[in-house]
Design a protein around this motif. Sequence first.
Motif, short mmCIF file in Angstrom:
data_model
loop_
_atom_site.label_atom_id
_atom_site.label_comp_id
_atom_site.label_asym_id
_atom_site.label_seq_id
_atom_site.Cartn_x
_atom_site.Cartn_y
_atom_site.Cartn_z
N ASP A 25 0.82 -1.28 -0.09
CA ASP A 25 0.03 0.22 0.16
C ASP A 25 0.92 1.19 -0.06
O ASP A 25 0.61 2.20 -0.77
CB ASP A 25 -0.81 0.01 1.30
N ALA A 26 1.99 1.19 0.70
CA ALA A 26 2.85 2.43 0.77
C ALA A 26 4.31 2.13 1.04
O ALA A 26 4.61 1.15 1.46
CB ALA A 26 2.42 3.30 2.02
N VAL A 27 5.10 2.99 0.04
CA VAL A 27 6.37 2.71 0.28
C VAL A 27 7.04 3.98 0.99
O VAL A 27 6.41 5.08 0.91
CB VAL A 27 7.28 2.60 -1.01
N ARG A 85 0.23 2.59 -3.60
CA ARG A 85 -0.69 3.57 -3.83
C ARG A 85 -0.17 4.99 -3.22
O ARG A 85 -0.65 5.87 -3.70
CB ARG A 85 -1.99 3.16 -2.74
N TYR A 86 0.84 4.59 -2.38
CA TYR A 86 1.25 5.93 -1.72
C TYR A 86 3.00 5.76 -1.30
O TYR A 86 3.25 4.77 -1.30
CB TYR A 86 0.72 6.05 -0.30
N VAL A 87 3.42 7.12 -1.39
CA VAL A 87 4.82 7.33 -0.92
C VAL A 87 4.71 7.93 0.63
O VAL A 87 3.98 9.13 0.25
CB VAL A 87 5.48 7.97 -1.89
N ILE A 88 5.38 7.63 1.37
CA ILE A 88 5.52 8.22 2.53
C ILE A 88 6.97 8.74 2.72
O ILE A 88 7.84 8.03 2.74
CB ILE A 88 5.14 7.43 3.64
N HIS A 89 7.11 10.06 2.61
CA HIS A 89 8.36 10.60 2.66
C HIS A 89 8.82 11.12 3.98
O HIS A 89 7.96 11.57 4.80
CB HIS A 89 8.54 12.11 1.78
N THR A 90 10.18 10.61 4.46
CA THR A 90 10.55 11.04 5.67
C THR A 90 11.89 11.25 5.50
O THR A 90 12.64 10.84 4.63
CB THR A 90 10.51 9.74 6.54
N ALA A 110 8.86 5.56 13.08
CA ALA A 110 7.47 5.59 13.84
C ALA A 110 6.46 6.73 13.10
O ALA A 110 5.20 6.27 13.06
CB ALA A 110 7.97 6.24 15.29
N GLU A 111 6.91 7.85 12.52
CA GLU A 111 6.10 8.78 12.09
C GLU A 111 5.55 8.15 10.63
O GLU A 111 4.47 8.30 10.36
CB GLU A 111 6.84 10.15 11.74
N SER A 112 6.48 7.33 10.21
CA SER A 112 6.03 6.80 8.67
C SER A 112 4.80 5.77 8.83
O SER A 112 4.05 5.70 8.26
CB SER A 112 7.14 6.35 8.10
N LEU A 113 5.11 4.98 10.32
CA LEU A 113 4.13 4.11 10.44
C LEU A 113 2.92 4.59 10.89
O LEU A 113 1.67 4.38 10.46
CB LEU A 113 4.60 3.09 11.53
N ARG A 114 2.87 5.71 11.65
CA ARG A 114 1.66 6.47 12.11
C ARG A 114 0.91 6.97 10.86
O ARG A 114 -0.28 6.70 10.77
CB ARG A 114 2.06 7.66 12.88
N ILE A 115 1.63 7.38 9.92
CA ILE A 115 1.01 8.10 8.83
C ILE A 115 0.29 6.95 7.85
O ILE A 115 -1.01 7.21 7.42
CB ILE A 115 1.83 9.25 7.97
N ALA A 116 0.95 5.75 7.76
CA ALA A 116 0.68 4.81 6.87
C ALA A 116 -0.73 4.23 7.51
O ALA A 116 -1.80 3.89 7.03
CB ALA A 116 1.57 3.52 7.03
N ASP A 117 -0.75 4.04 8.95
CA ASP A 117 -1.75 3.65 9.75
C ASP A 117 -3.15 4.49 9.48
O ASP A 117 -4.18 4.02 9.37
CB ASP A 117 -1.57 3.45 11.12
#
Length: 180
Positions: A25-27, A85-90, A110-117
């Motif tokens: 779902d997200a990288v 579906r998504y890219v989570i940038h950190t 942790a922030e990437s996981l929080r945003i993914a959730d």
Amino acid sequence: MNTVTVHEAPSVEIVRGDITTEQVDAVVNAANSGLLGGGGVDGAIHAAAGPQLREECRKLRATRLTGGLPTGEAVITGAGRMPARYVIHTVGPNRHAGQTDPALLSSCFAESLRIADEAECRSVAFPAISAGVYGWDVEEVACIALEVARSARCAHVRLIRFVLYDDRALAAFERAADRA
């Protein structure tokens, strides 16, 4: 009757591969604060996602993130042409710039996981954030990444996959997993 949301620890996988081709779902992108691409994982993700990702990042920079994305924080965009579906940038800490606090690196995961959730993602693929040009020892990155993954309690994320580009990083993550 009250409803209770159960927050469970996701399962963790460690694989060697190309994060841009992951069917998740997200990288997570090990981005720089400018969000407009760069080298390593960041450049590969921008190349694979195509111009749509760059445009979304430009909009973020023009509105919410005019000063760039701070180290240890994360933001989500679409994934363009990638299968995710998504890219989570950190933005990981840069040891060469004196950013040596492990809490900053932990925050990236942790922030990437929080945003993914929050985005109701069921699966997330991570690279070895800061283990490349930002100078962190891959062994330390692996320990921090796996500690965050194992302590995570998510309502939606069921799978965390660490996708390592080379054998050295793969071996470091496997050793860290064996020690835990």
